[in-house]
Design a protein around this motif. Structure first.
Motif, PDB file in Angstrom:
ATOM      1  N   LYS A 141      -8.195 -31.481 -26.584  1.00  0.00           N
ATOM      2  CA  LYS A 141      -8.028 -32.289 -25.379  1.00  0.00           C
ATOM      3  C   LYS A 141      -9.237 -33.206 -25.289  1.00  0.00           C
ATOM      4  O   LYS A 141     -10.349 -32.831 -25.672  1.00  0.00           O
ATOM      5  CB  LYS A 141      -7.919 -31.411 -24.134  1.00  0.00           C
ATOM      6  CG  LYS A 141      -6.567 -30.727 -23.973  1.00  0.00           C
ATOM      7  CD  LYS A 141      -6.517 -29.927 -22.671  1.00  0.00           C
ATOM      8  CE  LYS A 141      -5.140 -29.337 -22.439  1.00  0.00           C
ATOM      9  NZ  LYS A 141      -4.167 -30.354 -22.010  1.00  0.00           N
ATOM     10  N   TYR A 142      -9.016 -34.412 -24.802  1.00  0.00           N
ATOM     11  CA  TYR A 142     -10.120 -35.358 -24.730  1.00  0.00           C
ATOM     12  C   TYR A 142     -10.450 -35.705 -23.286  1.00  0.00           C
ATOM     13  O   TYR A 142      -9.619 -35.582 -22.378  1.00  0.00           O
ATOM     14  CB  TYR A 142      -9.812 -36.628 -25.525  1.00  0.00           C
ATOM     15  CG  TYR A 142      -8.727 -37.498 -24.908  1.00  0.00           C
ATOM     16  CD1 TYR A 142      -9.031 -38.437 -23.937  1.00  0.00           C
ATOM     17  CD2 TYR A 142      -7.406 -37.373 -25.308  1.00  0.00           C
ATOM     18  CE1 TYR A 142      -8.049 -39.233 -23.372  1.00  0.00           C
ATOM     19  CE2 TYR A 142      -6.416 -38.160 -24.759  1.00  0.00           C
ATOM     20  CZ  TYR A 142      -6.747 -39.096 -23.791  1.00  0.00           C
ATOM     21  OH  TYR A 142      -5.765 -39.870 -23.226  1.00  0.00           O
ATOM     22  N   LYS A 143     -11.670 -36.144 -23.103  1.00  0.00           N
ATOM     23  CA  LYS A 143     -12.163 -36.580 -21.801  1.00  0.00           C
ATOM     24  C   LYS A 143     -12.962 -37.856 -22.000  1.00  0.00           C
ATOM     25  O   LYS A 143     -13.334 -38.199 -23.128  1.00  0.00           O
ATOM     26  CB  LYS A 143     -13.061 -35.496 -21.188  1.00  0.00           C
ATOM     27  CG  LYS A 143     -12.376 -34.148 -21.001  1.00  0.00           C
ATOM     28  CD  LYS A 143     -13.356 -33.088 -20.516  1.00  0.00           C
ATOM     29  CE  LYS A 143     -12.679 -31.729 -20.386  1.00  0.00           C
ATOM     30  NZ  LYS A 143     -13.633 -30.660 -19.980  1.00  0.00           N
ATOM     31  N   ASN A 144     -13.243 -38.549 -20.894  1.00  0.00           N
ATOM     32  CA  ASN A 144     -14.106 -39.713 -21.027  1.00  0.00           C
ATOM     33  C   ASN A 144     -15.565 -39.274 -21.102  1.00  0.00           C
ATOM     34  O   ASN A 144     -15.865 -38.075 -21.079  1.00  0.00           O
ATOM     35  CB  ASN A 144     -13.854 -40.736 -19.908  1.00  0.00           C
ATOM     36  CG  ASN A 144     -14.181 -40.198 -18.516  1.00  0.00           C
ATOM     37  OD1 ASN A 144     -15.049 -39.344 -18.342  1.00  0.00           O
ATOM     38  ND2 ASN A 144     -13.491 -40.711 -17.510  1.00  0.00           N
ATOM     39  N   LYS A 145     -16.472 -40.218 -21.201  1.00  0.00           N
ATOM     40  CA  LYS A 145     -17.867 -39.850 -21.450  1.00  0.00           C
ATOM     41  C   LYS A 145     -18.487 -39.086 -20.280  1.00  0.00           C
ATOM     42  O   LYS A 145     -19.484 -38.382 -20.455  1.00  0.00           O
ATOM     43  CB  LYS A 145     -18.709 -41.087 -21.760  1.00  0.00           C
ATOM     44  CG  LYS A 145     -19.007 -42.009 -20.587  1.00  0.00           C
ATOM     45  CD  LYS A 145     -20.046 -43.035 -21.000  1.00  0.00           C
ATOM     46  CE  LYS A 145     -20.508 -43.834 -19.791  1.00  0.00           C
ATOM     47  NZ  LYS A 145     -21.685 -44.671 -20.108  1.00  0.00           N
ATOM     48  N   ASP A 146     -17.863 -39.180 -19.085  1.00  0.00           N
ATOM     49  CA  ASP A 146     -18.340 -38.433 -17.918  1.00  0.00           C
ATOM     50  C   ASP A 146     -17.706 -37.054 -17.816  1.00  0.00           C
ATOM     51  O   ASP A 146     -17.925 -36.340 -16.837  1.00  0.00           O
ATOM     52  CB  ASP A 146     -18.069 -39.218 -16.641  1.00  0.00           C
ATOM     53  CG  ASP A 146     -18.956 -40.444 -16.508  1.00  0.00           C
ATOM     54  OD1 ASP A 146     -19.962 -40.533 -17.244  1.00  0.00           O
ATOM     55  OD2 ASP A 146     -18.645 -41.325 -15.682  1.00  0.00           O
ATOM     56  N   VAL A 198     -14.377 -36.459 -17.650  1.00  0.00           N
ATOM     57  CA  VAL A 198     -13.168 -36.499 -16.825  1.00  0.00           C
ATOM     58  C   VAL A 198     -11.942 -36.668 -17.726  1.00  0.00           C
ATOM     59  O   VAL A 198     -11.900 -37.566 -18.573  1.00  0.00           O
ATOM     60  CB  VAL A 198     -13.225 -37.648 -15.795  1.00  0.00           C
ATOM     61  CG1 VAL A 198     -11.925 -37.712 -14.997  1.00  0.00           C
ATOM     62  CG2 VAL A 198     -14.418 -37.464 -14.864  1.00  0.00           C
ATOM     63  N   GLY A 199     -10.981 -35.805 -17.545  1.00  0.00           N
ATOM     64  CA  GLY A 199      -9.717 -35.882 -18.274  1.00  0.00           C
ATOM     65  C   GLY A 199      -8.667 -35.099 -17.507  1.00  0.00           C
ATOM     66  O   GLY A 199      -8.512 -35.280 -16.309  1.00  0.00           O
ATOM     67  N   ASP A 200      -7.928 -34.236 -18.222  1.00  0.00           N
ATOM     68  CA  ASP A 200      -6.984 -33.325 -17.578  1.00  0.00           C
ATOM     69  C   ASP A 200      -5.977 -34.064 -16.715  1.00  0.00           C
ATOM     70  O   ASP A 200      -5.855 -33.814 -15.517  1.00  0.00           O
ATOM     71  CB  ASP A 200      -7.740 -32.277 -16.753  1.00  0.00           C
ATOM     72  CG  ASP A 200      -6.849 -31.102 -16.356  1.00  0.00           C
ATOM     73  OD1 ASP A 200      -5.826 -30.892 -17.042  1.00  0.00           O
ATOM     74  OD2 ASP A 200      -7.171 -30.420 -15.365  1.00  0.00           O
ATOM     75  N   PHE A 201      -5.237 -34.981 -17.331  1.00  0.00           N
ATOM     76  CA  PHE A 201      -4.207 -35.720 -16.595  1.00  0.00           C
ATOM     77  C   PHE A 201      -2.825 -35.484 -17.206  1.00  0.00           C
ATOM     78  O   PHE A 201      -2.065 -36.413 -17.456  1.00  0.00           O
ATOM     79  CB  PHE A 201      -4.528 -37.223 -16.531  1.00  0.00           C
ATOM     80  CG  PHE A 201      -4.880 -37.852 -17.851  1.00  0.00           C
ATOM     81  CD1 PHE A 201      -3.888 -38.263 -18.725  1.00  0.00           C
ATOM     82  CD2 PHE A 201      -6.198 -38.010 -18.227  1.00  0.00           C
ATOM     83  CE1 PHE A 201      -4.202 -38.838 -19.939  1.00  0.00           C
ATOM     84  CE2 PHE A 201      -6.531 -38.589 -19.437  1.00  0.00           C
ATOM     85  CZ  PHE A 201      -5.520 -39.006 -20.299  1.00  0.00           C
TER      86      PHE A 201
END
Length: 481
Positions: A383-388, A390-393
């Motif tokens: 799973k990926y997130k942004n540099k902050d 934040v993900g989980d969509f």
């Protein structure tokens, strides 16, 4: 001895002992010409136990039928219903799909209601150079039958009889001709034969729109995140030379693709671009260490000066995205937000598909696993997130402004398209009244049926894998100048 090709390049992500252990995942076999289902399935499950994001959910071997077909075996070890996207196919087919080399008639379509339980087909877009393009079909054209059969809508809202549109054989479409009173009469037929090996283009249209107050707005209809970086940087070079100060990225039908290209597009947009800035976080299963990747990791530090030269330095961007926007399209929205802020990424359209997961292509390196045995798997591995962080969509990304597509479709890039008109009215508020008036006139003049069948159209969305295969290898810069 057989091994997974992708594994040989990613030792830096895992503890060294674990890495070398996985190279032994498939046992040595003699050179008999036939590869059994049991051998293929053993390779599949060993690869999945190592890479698969939900590896701990795979049943024990004594609960598995190793004599099943590879497709059946693979389906049985997936973590359903959570995993919606892992696939198995012949390895060459998976690689071609990721590269945009497809069998297609070139027709992107949706369904609309015709009343009395019938549906029609309306063209969303046509791939340039495809059979549909050569037949003169355009966005907004409508059809009433497929192979002479009416398209009907069942009690659950599903459309029947449209299968040939997504098949490999020649099919016929009956033209629908819209009368001024809103009725549709049937015209002649057009025949389309899907072609194999067709190379899709990522950019369908680029233009510069000048608003009433003189603002220059770059418009990019980007239909797939394909490994075509030269076309992308060239387009942004033209945008910059034209002096644009606003940008509309239209990805309303873009179902995903390459993570490296998504990073490149992001880097070309936002102010404060720095090649060594963190861009994305990868969260793996427990076999791996989670990592953060920079822009340099994604498309090569050597490309930093060129990207900086083409970068538009914008403080905001308008992204047109819908239920048919997935994977890398959603990544662009999510991962631009740390650079531009929530208010600087203006998402117009509807809630996106909801795919915050990425995959790799794994094929067996043994020459025995060739020809009919050359299976490949493309499992979800992270799973990926942004540099902050934040993900989980998984339920999709909600729009800043909810705007629905309406019939009749305006041409791609037209200011009177509802989604584009919304962006332009924010950029130049003085245009809003005029655009609304033009859209109202066009809608009354060419009212089509009962509108788009949103429930049925959701079933047409088939997200593309967010392919991180090259990203995990490292050191493979995109080629452009």
């Amino acid at each position: 001895m057989t091994s997974n090709r992708i594994l040989q390049s990613v030792a830096g992500l895992v503890p060294m002992g674990v890495f070398f252990a996985i190279l032994l995942v498939s046992s040595c076999k003699d050179d008999t010409p036939r590869v059994t289902h049991a051998e293929i399935n053993q390779w599949i499950v060993d690869s999945m136990r190592y890479w698969y994001y939900w590896s701990t959910a795979i049943p024990d071997n004594n609960q598995l039928d190793f004599n099943a077909s590879p497709e059946t075996f693979f389906a049985r070890i997936l973590n359903k219903p959570t995993d919606r996207f892992s696939v198995i196919a012949k390895a060459e087919d998976l690689k071609n799909q990721s590269a945009g080399i497809i069998r297609t008639s070139g027709l992107g379509f949706a369904f609309f209601g015709m009343g009395s339980g019938r549906a029609g087909v309306v063209v969303r877009y046509v791939l340039e150079g495809s059979p549909a393009d050569k037949a003169g079909i355009e966005r907004g054209d409508i059809f009433t039958r497929v192979n002479g059969m009416a398209l009907t809508v069942d009690n659950g809202g599903a459309v029947q009889n449209y299968g040939p549109l997504q098949g490999n054989e020649t099919f016929r479409l009956t033209k629908g001709i819209l009368e001024e009173n809103g009725t549709i009469r049937e015209g002649g037929e057009v025949s389309l034969t899907p072609v194999a090996g067709f190379q899709e283009k990522a950019i369908h249209k680029e233009s510069v729109i000048t608003t009433d107050n003189g603002t220059k707005v770059a418009y990019l209809f980007y239909n797939r995140f394909l490994n075509q970086p030269q076309e992308l940087v060239d387009a942004f070079g033209r945008f910059k030379a034209a002096g644009v100060t606003e940008l509309i990225v239209d990805e309303r039908y873009n179902l995903g693709g390459s993570v490296e290209i998504a990073a490149l597009l992001s880097a070309l947009i936002h102010q404060g671009f720095a090649i060594n800035s963190p861009f994305i976080q990868y969260d793996f299963n427990s076999n791996f260490n989670d990592v953060t990747r920079t822009y340099a990791d994604m498309f090569g530090a050597v490309n930093g000066p060129l990207v900086a030269n083409r970068n538009l330095g914008l403080s905001r961007v308008f992204i047109l995205a819908t239920r048919n926007s997935a994977s890398a399209s959603e990544l662009l929205i999510n991962n631009l937000r740390p650079f531009l802020g929530m208010s600087g990424v203006i998402h117009i359209g509807s809630t996106t598909y909801g795919k915050d997961e990425a995959s790799i292509i794994i094929e067996n390196s043994s020459p025995r696993f060739d020809g009919q045995y050359a299976w490949g798997i493309q499992p979800i591995v992270l799973k990926y997130k942004n540099k902050d962080g934040v993900g989980d969509f998984g339920l999709g990304i909600q729009p800043t402004y909810e705007v629905q597509e309406t019939l009749p479709f305006a041409p791609i890039g037209s200011p009177i398209d509802p989604l584009i008109a919304k962006a332009l009215s924010i950029i130049d508020p003085g245009m809003q009244a005029g655009l609304n008036r033009q859209m109202g006139i066009e809608s009354q003049r060419r009212s089509i049926g009962a509108g788009l069948l949103e429930a049925a159209n959701k079933d047409l969305a088939k997200p593309r894998p967010l392919d991180v295969t090259e990203s995990l290898k490292g050191g493979n810069a995109l080629q452009f100048n």
